[in-house]
Design an enzyme around this catalytic site. Structure first.
Site, PDB file in Angstrom:
ATOM      1  N   LYS A  71      -1.031   0.783  -8.342  1.00 29.43           N
ATOM      2  CA  LYS A  71      -0.770   0.790  -9.776  1.00 29.43           C
ATOM      3  C   LYS A  71      -1.113  -0.529 -10.448  1.00 29.43           C
ATOM      4  CE  LYS A  71       2.874   4.278  -9.398  1.00 29.43           C
ATOM      5  NZ  LYS A  71       4.297   4.608  -9.637  1.00 29.43           N
ATOM      6  N   ASP A  82       0.834  -1.197   0.000  1.00 33.12           N
ATOM      7  CA  ASP A  82       0.000   0.000   0.000  1.00 33.12           C
ATOM      8  C   ASP A  82       0.868   1.247   0.000  1.00 33.12           C
ATOM      9  OD1 ASP A  82      -2.465  -1.141  -0.090  1.00 33.12           O
ATOM     10  OD2 ASP A  82      -2.872  -0.999   2.055  1.00 33.12           O
TER      11      ASP A  82
END
Length: 408
Positions: A220, A198
């Site tokens: 992403k 994270d």
């Protein structure tokens, strides 16, 4: 050459179900008995008295106790003996009997006369570390401690090489400072093949990983038509099924507004084992780092942690803001920077004093930490004027006004 100058031959004794005799019920026995019991040994204690801790082990059925002094023949059927009485003659006689029956014998009063030495021992996740340095037990303990600590915190890498059952570790990384991750979490990171991280996890730790470790930024992951969380779940499952050691590194604690349970449920449905490693929640650690106790004698007897990612007037909100306004303790808000103005107005509307102190701690526990103080009436404007941005923890309550040296 003197036999005492010859190094000992290390060996691991498998004592499960085998008779072990401990002579003496004092401090030495108190230290040695737990490991013998943990090894599954059939332990017989021979001693006229014992310490309270040893008696407790007897009462629990872990050790059999013969309340008498040593007698010739006590070691005849033993596999291993610990001689630790306060009678030198009894110790010498027992040691001679052990030699006669080829029983490995440790002596607390005379290591040179023993046929075995007890190493400085430590354990970490299935690894037993045993260190012998001859006649220097303090050095043995120091080396043991260094190795065990290295295994536990991941600074001494010892990856598994045998095939493993697919599994994922959900690791709470703490509030941001890399030193505030748990020892177990750091060790699992050191053993990982894949880390899905994270944005709020302790990023500095990622730079310490070996080059072969694949680090995936959860923000992403290509989502396509899938929801973000679903894509993360799929990535965890895919890498685990490929036989990789997978760590899902999350900020704070996995189960405190971290959606960790959703990931654990997805893994369970896929038949993948999941280990949850709790982390230090930012709800308590960030205020503490800014000098704010969430409770304090005479000031706050409770604290409540609330997610502020949904506005108070949103139909999907599960928070009873009116009830929170009536509380006298500390209110800690996470993910609330964007909506702090609306939250403050709602609390005031339901009766919370507009002059209640408020602190916003941005980037808590990191080098970029800063604290902005306000009141419930001014916090919305102050946050905007000061350019406060996430991540930040917001603390509402009288504890905010405390300073070191103040008494409540």
């Amino acid at each position: 050459m003197d036999r005492n100058d010859v190094p000992a031959y290390p060996v691991g004794l498998r004592l499960s179900g085998r008779r072990v005799v401990v002579l003496g019920g004092g401090q030495v026995a108190q230290r040695r008995l737990p490991s013998l019991v943990a090894a599954g040994a059939d332990v017989v204690l021979v001693s006229p008295s014992a310490t309270p801790s040893v008696e407790a082990m007897v009462d629990a059925g872990e050790v059999r106790w013969e309340r008498r002094r040593y007698q010739q023949g006590d070691l005849a059927d033993a596999w291993y003996a610990v001689v630790a009485t306060d009678d030198p003659q009894a110790n010498a006689a027992a040691s001679a009997e052990a030699e006669q029956h080829r029983v490995w014998c440790v002596r607390s009063d005379d290591a040179d006369a023993a046929t075995a030495w007890t190493p400085a021992t430590g354990r970490s996740e299935g690894v037993t570390v045993a260190v012998l340095t001859g006649s220097d037990p303090r050095r043995s303990a120091a080396v043991r401690d260094a190795v065990v600590e290295g295994l536990r915190d991941g600074t001494l890498a010892a990856p598994h090489h045998r095939a493993r059952t697919p599994s994922v570790a959900l690791v709470g990384g703490g509030p941001g400072d890399p030193d505030l991750i748990t020892v177990r979490g750091r060790r699992l990171l050191a053993e990982a093949d894949v880390v899905i991280a994270d944005r709020l996890g302790p990023r500095d730790l990622l730079d310490e990983l070996p080059p072969h470790v694949e680090v995936i930024d959860a923000a992403k992951i290509p989502y396509g038509r899938a929801m973000a969380q679903e894509a993360i779940n799929n990535a965890l499952i895919e890498h685990a099924k490929a036989g990789k050691a997978v760590v899902r590194l999350k900020g704070g604690d996995p189960f405190v507004f971290g959606r960790g349970m959703e990931e654990a449920q997805a893994l369970a449905e896929a038949g993948i084992a999941c280990t949850v490693v709790p982390g230090i929640s930012s709800s308590i650690s960030v205020p503490a780092a800014a000098g704010i106790p969430v409770t304090h004698r005479g000031v706050a007897h409770e604290f409540t942690v609330v997610s502020g990612h949904v506005a108070p007037d949103d139909p999907s909100s599960l928070v009873d803001w009116a009830a929170l306004a009536r509380l006298h303790g500390t209110l800690v808000l996470l993910m609330a920077v964007e909506r702090i103005g609306a939250i403050a107005r709602t609390l005031i509307a339901h009766g919370r004093d507009a002059d209640t102190p408020v602190a916003i701690v941005q980037e808590g526990t990191t080098a970029a930490q800063r604290r902005v103080d306000a009141t419930l009436a001014t916090v919305g404007r102050t946050a905007a004027d000061e350019g406060v941005r996430p991540p930040a923890v917001i603390v509402i309550g009288d504890v905010v006004a405390l300073r070191l040296g103040n008494r409540g």
